[in-house]
Design an enzyme around this catalytic site. Structure first.
Site, PDB file in Angstrom:
ATOM      1  CG  HIS A  18      -1.952  -1.054   1.211  1.00 58.73           C
ATOM      2  ND1 HIS A  18      -3.280  -0.793   0.997  1.00 58.73           N
ATOM      3  CD2 HIS A  18      -1.860  -2.402   1.372  1.00 58.73           C
ATOM      4  CE1 HIS A  18      -3.976  -1.921   1.029  1.00 58.73           C
ATOM      5  NE2 HIS A  18      -3.124  -2.904   1.262  1.00 58.73           N
ATOM      6  CG  ASP A 109      -4.838   2.424   1.840  1.00 57.44           C
ATOM      7  OD1 ASP A 109      -5.971   1.934   1.713  1.00 57.44           O
ATOM      8  OD2 ASP A 109      -3.795   1.810   1.529  1.00 57.44           O
ATOM      9  CB  THR A 131      -2.983   1.256  -2.946  1.00 57.18           C
ATOM     10  OG1 THR A 131      -3.422   0.452  -1.849  1.00 57.18           O
ATOM     11  CG2 THR A 131      -2.736   2.674  -2.445  1.00 57.18           C
TER      12      THR A 131
END
Length: 225
Positions: A18, A109, A131
């Site tokens: 990520h 994220d 991601t």
């Protein structure tokens, strides 16, 4: 957010798969003249440093765990990670807002949906960056919306699954969390909860592969395309 020297914060989920896509996007924005800060939630404190290869300053914030605990402990105890990291993130953003170049935006994220609420409450523009490949994210979205039910078990003759913009997929084509109910309960909750507050985001970015996903039609949260 696009003005020269504008300060943008990046907040990836603290796993390498990520972090790397966030760094790549950060490098591109840095080359455009933006100030980029990468925030890593960690149980080990490090002093801020700026990379030599590209102008990204890396900061660590406390994730609520002790240095002797395994980094994957955060996956086994999501409430502890979420609550502690949310407080640390709020403190970090508040301090940054007092600097000479306060941040204008947070790119986060969605594995950490609390980051959206924290940044919004502190007046930042907030961008969700998925991601993982968009195909996987869209499957998780339909699970969250209740328009796809994860099978109770794996079938000898895999069932077919249909999603908007997708070809028909067999059960074995799906991400592991979508193949069999209850197989990975902790991680399943993380990937599905990405969409819990997504409508508050100012913008949504997704990671995709144009050569692998040429026919995928990307739907927004209202079902338009």
């Amino acid at each position: 957010m696009g003005e020269p020297n504008s300060h943008v914060l990046f907040f990836p989920y603290p796993l390498q798969g990520h972090i790397n896509p966030m760094i790549q996007l950060g490098k591109r924005l840095s080359k455009k003249g933006l100030t980029v800060s990468l925030i890593i939630a960690s149980n080990i404190h490090r002093e801020p440093y700026t990379s030599e290869d590209y102008s990204i300053t890396v900061h660590t914030i406390n994730d609520g765990f002790f240095p002797h605990e395994h980094p994957h402990a955060k996956i086994k105890d999501p409430p502890r990670f979420n609550e502690s990291t949310a407080r640390s993130l709020a403190d970090f953003i508040s301090r940054q807002k007092l600097t000479g170049n306060p941040p204008k935006a947070l790119i986060y994220d969605p594995f950490m949906p609390f980051a959206l609420d924290v940044a919004k409450d502190l007046g930042l523009c907030v961008v969700a960056y998925f991601t993982q490949p968009w195909l996987a994210s869209l499957i998780y979205y339909h699970i969250n919306e209740g328009t796809y039910d994860v099978p109770d078990d794996r079938h000898e003759d895999p069932i077919l699954a249909s999603f908007p913009g997708f070809p028909l997929l067999s059960q074995n084509d799906l991400p592991s969390f979508a193949c069999e109910k209850g197989s990975y309960p902790l991680i399943f909750k993380v990937v599905v909860s990405q969409f819990s507050n997504l409508r508050r985001a100012d913008c949504i970015l997704c990671n995709t592969f144009d050569q692998l996903e040429p026919k995928v039609r990307l739907y927004n949260l209202n079902g338009d395309h």
